[in-house]
Design a protein around this motif. Structure first.
Motif, mmCIF file in Angstrom:
data_model
loop_
_atom_site.group_PDB
_atom_site.id
_atom_site.type_symbol
_atom_site.label_atom_id
_atom_site.label_comp_id
_atom_site.label_asym_id
_atom_site.label_seq_id
_atom_site.Cartn_x
_atom_site.Cartn_y
_atom_site.Cartn_z
ATOM 1 N N ASP A 42 -2.323 29.297 86.744
ATOM 2 C CA ASP A 42 -3.332 28.239 86.772
ATOM 3 C C ASP A 42 -3.343 27.577 88.157
ATOM 4 O O ASP A 42 -3.360 28.274 89.155
ATOM 5 N N ASP A 43 -3.312 26.239 88.230
ATOM 6 C CA ASP A 43 -3.341 25.564 89.528
ATOM 7 C C ASP A 43 -2.060 25.778 90.335
ATOM 8 O O ASP A 43 -2.015 25.465 91.517
ATOM 9 N N GLY A 44 -1.035 26.338 89.724
ATOM 10 C CA GLY A 44 0.196 26.655 90.451
ATOM 11 C C GLY A 44 -0.029 27.641 91.587
ATOM 12 O O GLY A 44 0.741 27.676 92.542
ATOM 13 N N VAL A 45 -1.105 28.429 91.523
ATOM 14 C CA VAL A 45 -1.389 29.381 92.601
ATOM 15 C C VAL A 45 -1.706 28.671 93.908
ATOM 16 O O VAL A 45 -1.539 29.250 94.986
ATOM 17 N N PHE A 46 -2.118 27.398 93.845
ATOM 18 C CA PHE A 46 -2.392 26.655 95.068
ATOM 19 C C PHE A 46 -1.125 26.435 95.901
ATOM 20 O O PHE A 46 -1.204 26.168 97.094
ATOM 21 N N GLN A 47 0.053 26.573 95.281
ATOM 22 C CA GLN A 47 1.304 26.473 96.031
ATOM 23 C C GLN A 47 1.438 27.605 97.042
ATOM 24 O O GLN A 47 2.162 27.484 98.022
ATOM 25 N N LEU A 48 0.743 28.698 96.803
ATOM 26 C CA LEU A 48 0.847 29.876 97.660
ATOM 27 C C LEU A 48 -0.144 29.880 98.818
ATOM 28 O O LEU A 48 -0.140 30.799 99.623
ATOM 29 N N VAL A 49 -0.974 28.855 98.898
ATOM 30 C CA VAL A 49 -1.952 28.765 99.976
ATOM 31 C C VAL A 49 -1.232 28.277 101.233
ATOM 32 O O VAL A 49 -0.535 27.259 101.194
ATOM 33 N N ALA A 64 8.635 25.177 103.074
ATOM 34 C CA ALA A 64 10.011 25.564 103.386
ATOM 35 C C ALA A 64 10.740 26.064 102.139
ATOM 36 O O ALA A 64 11.479 27.049 102.201
ATOM 37 N N ASN A 65 10.525 25.400 101.005
ATOM 38 C CA ASN A 65 11.158 25.834 99.755
ATOM 39 C C ASN A 65 10.670 27.219 99.351
ATOM 40 O O ASN A 65 11.450 28.069 98.928
ATOM 41 N N LEU A 66 9.374 27.432 99.475
ATOM 42 C CA LEU A 66 8.811 28.736 99.125
ATOM 43 C C LEU A 66 9.350 29.838 100.031
ATOM 44 O O LEU A 66 9.692 30.925 99.566
ATOM 45 N N ALA A 92 -4.536 38.546 99.750
ATOM 46 C CA ALA A 92 -4.232 38.806 101.162
ATOM 47 C C ALA A 92 -3.974 37.529 101.951
ATOM 48 O O ALA A 92 -3.349 37.579 103.005
ATOM 49 N N THR A 93 -4.423 36.385 101.447
ATOM 50 C CA THR A 93 -4.253 35.134 102.188
ATOM 51 C C THR A 93 -3.067 34.308 101.710
ATOM 52 O O THR A 93 -2.814 33.237 102.252
ATOM 53 N N LEU A 94 -2.330 34.777 100.722
ATOM 54 C CA LEU A 94 -1.213 34.011 100.171
ATOM 55 C C LEU A 94 -0.026 33.998 101.125
ATOM 56 O O LEU A 94 0.178 34.943 101.897
ATOM 57 N N SER A 95 0.780 32.953 101.041
ATOM 58 C CA SER A 95 1.913 32.795 101.955
ATOM 59 C C SER A 95 3.120 33.644 101.578
ATOM 60 O O SER A 95 4.027 33.806 102.388
ATOM 61 N N LEU A 96 3.156 34.175 100.373
ATOM 62 C CA LEU A 96 4.261 35.024 99.908
ATOM 63 C C LEU A 96 3.699 36.246 99.187
ATOM 64 O O LEU A 96 2.654 36.160 98.544
ATOM 65 N N PRO A 97 4.437 37.351 99.254
ATOM 66 C CA PRO A 97 4.005 38.513 98.466
ATOM 67 C C PRO A 97 4.319 38.285 96.986
ATOM 68 O O PRO A 97 5.432 37.904 96.629
ATOM 69 N N VAL A 98 3.332 38.469 96.153
ATOM 70 C CA VAL A 98 3.499 38.302 94.715
ATOM 71 C C VAL A 98 2.932 39.523 94.009
ATOM 72 O O VAL A 98 2.060 40.209 94.536
ATOM 73 N N GLU A 99 3.430 39.773 92.824
ATOM 74 C CA GLU A 99 2.878 40.842 91.993
ATOM 75 C C GLU A 99 1.758 40.245 91.147
ATOM 76 O O GLU A 99 1.963 39.263 90.430
ATOM 77 N N LEU A 100 0.577 40.826 91.256
ATOM 78 C CA LEU A 100 -0.574 40.354 90.482
ATOM 79 C C LEU A 100 -0.553 40.968 89.086
ATOM 80 O O LEU A 100 -0.329 42.168 88.935
ATOM 81 N N LEU A 101 -0.799 40.138 88.090
ATOM 82 C CA LEU A 101 -0.754 40.597 86.705
ATOM 83 C C LEU A 101 -2.044 40.255 85.977
ATOM 84 O O LEU A 101 -2.592 39.161 86.150
#
Length: 119
Positions: A42-49, A64-66, A92-101
């Motif tokens: 949900d809105d948690g994905v905004f942490q990856l911006v 820094a935590n991420l 492609a614009t996220l700050s960390l590599p994540v697995e999309l589900l």
């Protein structure tokens, strides 16, 4: 044997302390080498911006935590495809590599872990 734990973070970084608390739990568990996963939903994905401007909202910057997650052995990072698309974000614009589900992948992920905590 250590029990596995999935932390689901559903809050944006500017909506209060929940996002920071989820990261604190994951980093603490990683320090003790617990089998952990972190799901941005949900809105948690905004942490990856990238380039968050948390100080403008008088919030702590979570960047820094991420970025420390891999140093603590937290490599199991996931997000929902639907959460990204509903918010106009691109992997492609996220700050960390994540697995999309997809939805089926989310159900399977949650069922793989012994404990699930949602913040």
């Amino acid at each position: 044997m250590a029990r596995s734990m999935l932390i689901i973070t559903r809050q944006s970084p500017w909506s209060g302390p929940s996002a920071r608390e989820a990261l604190d739990i994951v980093l603490a568990g990683g320090a003790f080498e617990l089998p952990l996963g972190l799901l941005f939903l949900d809105d948690g994905v905004f942490q990856l911006v990238p380039a968050q401007q948390a100080t403008r909202l008088q919030q702590k910057d979570l960047t820094a935590n991420l970025q420390a997650l891999p140093m603590f052995g937290i490599d199991a990072l996931y997000t929902a495809k639907r959460s990204l698309s509903e918010r106009g974000l691109d992997e492609a614009t996220l700050s960390l590599p994540v697995e999309l589900l997809d939805d089926a992948g989310l159900r399977a992920l949650i069922n793989r872990y012994d404990h699930v905590i949602t913040l």
